[in-house]
Design a protein around this motif. Structure first.
Motif, PDB file in Angstrom:
ATOM      1  N   ARG A  11       0.856  -1.292  -0.031  1.00  0.00           N
ATOM      2  CA  ARG A  11       0.049  -0.213   0.014  1.00  0.00           C
ATOM      3  C   ARG A  11       0.851   1.350  -0.007  1.00  0.00           C
ATOM      4  O   ARG A  11       0.526   2.164  -0.574  1.00  0.00           O
ATOM      5  N   GLU A  12       1.850   1.202   0.508  1.00  0.00           N
ATOM      6  CA  GLU A  12       2.854   2.397   0.856  1.00  0.00           C
ATOM      7  C   GLU A  12       3.395   2.505  -0.673  1.00  0.00           C
ATOM      8  O   GLU A  12       3.388   3.767  -0.977  1.00  0.00           O
ATOM      9  N   GLN A  13       3.986   1.505  -1.157  1.00  0.00           N
ATOM     10  CA  GLN A  13       4.290   1.708  -2.561  1.00  0.00           C
ATOM     11  C   GLN A  13       3.608   2.125  -3.635  1.00  0.00           C
ATOM     12  O   GLN A  13       3.582   3.120  -4.214  1.00  0.00           O
ATOM     13  N   ASP A  14       2.142   1.667  -3.498  1.00  0.00           N
ATOM     14  CA  ASP A  14       1.268   2.450  -4.415  1.00  0.00           C
ATOM     15  C   ASP A  14       0.989   3.757  -4.136  1.00  0.00           C
ATOM     16  O   ASP A  14       0.936   4.631  -4.867  1.00  0.00           O
ATOM     17  N   LEU A  15       0.861   4.165  -2.710  1.00  0.00           N
ATOM     18  CA  LEU A  15       0.625   5.649  -2.430  1.00  0.00           C
ATOM     19  C   LEU A  15       1.895   6.669  -2.887  1.00  0.00           C
ATOM     20  O   LEU A  15       1.635   7.561  -3.492  1.00  0.00           O
ATOM     21  N   ILE A  16       3.069   6.111  -2.827  1.00  0.00           N
ATOM     22  CA  ILE A  16       4.265   6.819  -3.332  1.00  0.00           C
ATOM     23  C   ILE A  16       4.084   6.980  -4.877  1.00  0.00           C
ATOM     24  O   ILE A  16       4.338   7.962  -5.312  1.00  0.00           O
ATOM     25  N   ILE A  17       4.135   6.004  -5.430  1.00  0.00           N
ATOM     26  CA  ILE A  17       3.931   6.117  -6.854  1.00  0.00           C
ATOM     27  C   ILE A  17       2.752   6.873  -7.252  1.00  0.00           C
ATOM     28  O   ILE A  17       2.923   7.512  -8.376  1.00  0.00           O
ATOM     29  N   GLU A  18       1.520   6.654  -6.764  1.00  0.00           N
ATOM     30  CA  GLU A  18       0.519   7.561  -7.184  1.00  0.00           C
ATOM     31  C   GLU A  18       0.853   9.124  -7.014  1.00  0.00           C
ATOM     32  O   GLU A  18       0.541   9.779  -7.928  1.00  0.00           O
ATOM     33  N   ALA A  19       1.576   9.255  -5.681  1.00  0.00           N
ATOM     34  CA  ALA A  19       1.780  10.825  -5.712  1.00  0.00           C
ATOM     35  C   ALA A  19       2.676  11.183  -6.596  1.00  0.00           C
ATOM     36  O   ALA A  19       2.491  12.313  -7.083  1.00  0.00           O
ATOM     37  N   LEU A  20       3.667  10.474  -6.934  1.00  0.00           N
ATOM     38  CA  LEU A  20       4.886  10.946  -7.934  1.00  0.00           C
ATOM     39  C   LEU A  20       4.060  11.396  -9.319  1.00  0.00           C
ATOM     40  O   LEU A  20       4.365  12.186  -9.836  1.00  0.00           O
ATOM     41  N   GLU A  21       2.994  10.060  -9.679  1.00  0.00           N
ATOM     42  CA  GLU A  21       2.367  10.407 -11.108  1.00  0.00           C
ATOM     43  C   GLU A  21       1.756  11.607 -10.975  1.00  0.00           C
ATOM     44  O   GLU A  21       1.455  12.528 -12.090  1.00  0.00           O
ATOM     45  N   LYS A  22       0.800  11.917  -9.649  1.00  0.00           N
ATOM     46  CA  LYS A  22       0.148  12.978  -9.728  1.00  0.00           C
ATOM     47  C   LYS A  22       0.613  14.259  -9.795  1.00  0.00           C
ATOM     48  O   LYS A  22       0.276  15.576 -10.203  1.00  0.00           O
ATOM     49  N   GLU A  23       2.142  14.260  -9.136  1.00  0.00           N
ATOM     50  CA  GLU A  23       2.710  15.405  -9.312  1.00  0.00           C
ATOM     51  C   GLU A  23       4.025  15.554 -10.209  1.00  0.00           C
ATOM     52  O   GLU A  23       4.861  16.109 -10.046  1.00  0.00           O
ATOM     53  N   MET A  24       3.629  14.681 -11.367  1.00  0.00           N
ATOM     54  CA  MET A  24       4.602  14.559 -12.760  1.00  0.00           C
ATOM     55  C   MET A  24       5.819  14.345 -12.198  1.00  0.00           C
ATOM     56  O   MET A  24       6.822  14.830 -12.703  1.00  0.00           O
ATOM     57  N   GLY A  25       6.092  13.472 -11.158  1.00  0.00           N
ATOM     58  CA  GLY A  25       7.576  12.932 -10.829  1.00  0.00           C
ATOM     59  C   GLY A  25       8.160  14.141  -9.957  1.00  0.00           C
ATOM     60  O   GLY A  25       9.317  13.723  -9.293  1.00  0.00           O
ATOM     61  N   CYS A  26       7.509  15.187  -9.537  1.00  0.00           N
ATOM     62  CA  CYS A  26       8.272  16.172  -8.714  1.00  0.00           C
ATOM     63  C   CYS A  26       8.200  15.613  -7.296  1.00  0.00           C
ATOM     64  O   CYS A  26       7.102  15.697  -6.582  1.00  0.00           O
ATOM     65  N   ARG A  27       9.370  15.181  -6.792  1.00  0.00           N
ATOM     66  CA  ARG A  27       9.529  14.778  -5.441  1.00  0.00           C
ATOM     67  C   ARG A  27       9.099  15.798  -4.259  1.00  0.00           C
ATOM     68  O   ARG A  27       8.581  15.266  -3.444  1.00  0.00           O
ATOM     69  N   LYS A  28       9.439  16.848  -4.450  1.00  0.00           N
ATOM     70  CA  LYS A  28       9.131  17.918  -3.433  1.00  0.00           C
ATOM     71  C   LYS A  28       7.519  18.025  -3.182  1.00  0.00           C
ATOM     72  O   LYS A  28       7.038  17.857  -2.253  1.00  0.00           O
ATOM     73  N   GLN A  29       6.912  17.981  -4.219  1.00  0.00           N
ATOM     74  CA  GLN A  29       5.445  18.145  -4.114  1.00  0.00           C
ATOM     75  C   GLN A  29       4.667  16.692  -3.548  1.00  0.00           C
ATOM     76  O   GLN A  29       3.776  16.729  -3.111  1.00  0.00           O
ATOM     77  N   ALA A  30       5.412  15.579  -4.170  1.00  0.00           N
ATOM     78  CA  ALA A  30       5.008  14.120  -3.895  1.00  0.00           C
ATOM     79  C   ALA A  30       5.107  14.114  -2.504  1.00  0.00           C
ATOM     80  O   ALA A  30       4.158  13.696  -1.878  1.00  0.00           O
ATOM     81  N   ALA A  31       6.097  14.636  -1.761  1.00  0.00           N
ATOM     82  CA  ALA A  31       6.540  14.413  -0.380  1.00  0.00           C
ATOM     83  C   ALA A  31       5.532  15.167   0.455  1.00  0.00           C
ATOM     84  O   ALA A  31       4.890  14.611   1.296  1.00  0.00           O
ATOM     85  N   ALA A  32       5.136  16.334  -0.034  1.00  0.00           N
ATOM     86  CA  ALA A  32       4.083  17.133   0.568  1.00  0.00           C
ATOM     87  C   ALA A  32       2.809  16.731   0.437  1.00  0.00           C
ATOM     88  O   ALA A  32       2.093  16.439   1.428  1.00  0.00           O
ATOM     89  N   ARG A  33       2.536  16.131  -0.605  1.00  0.00           N
ATOM     90  CA  ARG A  33       1.133  15.466  -0.836  1.00  0.00           C
ATOM     91  C   ARG A  33       1.007  14.141   0.177  1.00  0.00           C
ATOM     92  O   ARG A  33       0.089  13.879   0.853  1.00  0.00           O
ATOM     93  N   LEU A  34       2.211  13.409   0.310  1.00  0.00           N
ATOM     94  CA  LEU A  34       2.079  12.314   1.301  1.00  0.00           C
ATOM     95  C   LEU A  34       2.466  12.806   2.610  1.00  0.00           C
ATOM     96  O   LEU A  34       2.158  11.970   3.661  1.00  0.00           O
ATOM     97  N   GLY A  35       2.718  13.913   3.173  1.00  0.00           N
ATOM     98  CA  GLY A  35       2.617  14.329   4.463  1.00  0.00           C
ATOM     99  C   GLY A  35       4.156  13.862   4.999  1.00  0.00           C
ATOM    100  O   GLY A  35       4.254  13.714   6.312  1.00  0.00           O
TER     101      GLY A  35
END
Length: 64
Positions: A11-35
């Motif tokens: 589930r963690e893997q799915d959430l991380i990949i989903e966040a990266l996809e939604k943020e077009m690979g931007c790790r800074k924004q993906a981390a913020a999305r994931l908290g």
């Protein structure tokens, strides 16, 4: 922790990949999305890569 541990990691893997996809690979924004911190995201991505998981990369310019 057998099945539960595996389910949580999946589930963690799915959430991380989903966040990266939604943020077009931007790790800074993906981390913020994931908290989580960017450092924690880097650690988790390194672990996923070591396990052979394909990680989405930034598309175009990295957002600051």
């Amino acid at each position: 922790s057998g099945k539960l541990g595996g389910d949580l990691k999946s589930r963690e893997q799915d959430l991380i990949i989903e966040a990266l996809e939604k943020e077009m690979g931007c790790r800074k924004q993906a981390a913020a999305r994931l908290g989580i911190s960017q450092r924690t995201l880097r650690y988790k991505l390194a672990r996923l890569r070591a396990a052979g998981v394909e990680i989405p990369h930034a598309l175009g310019v990295e957002h600051a």
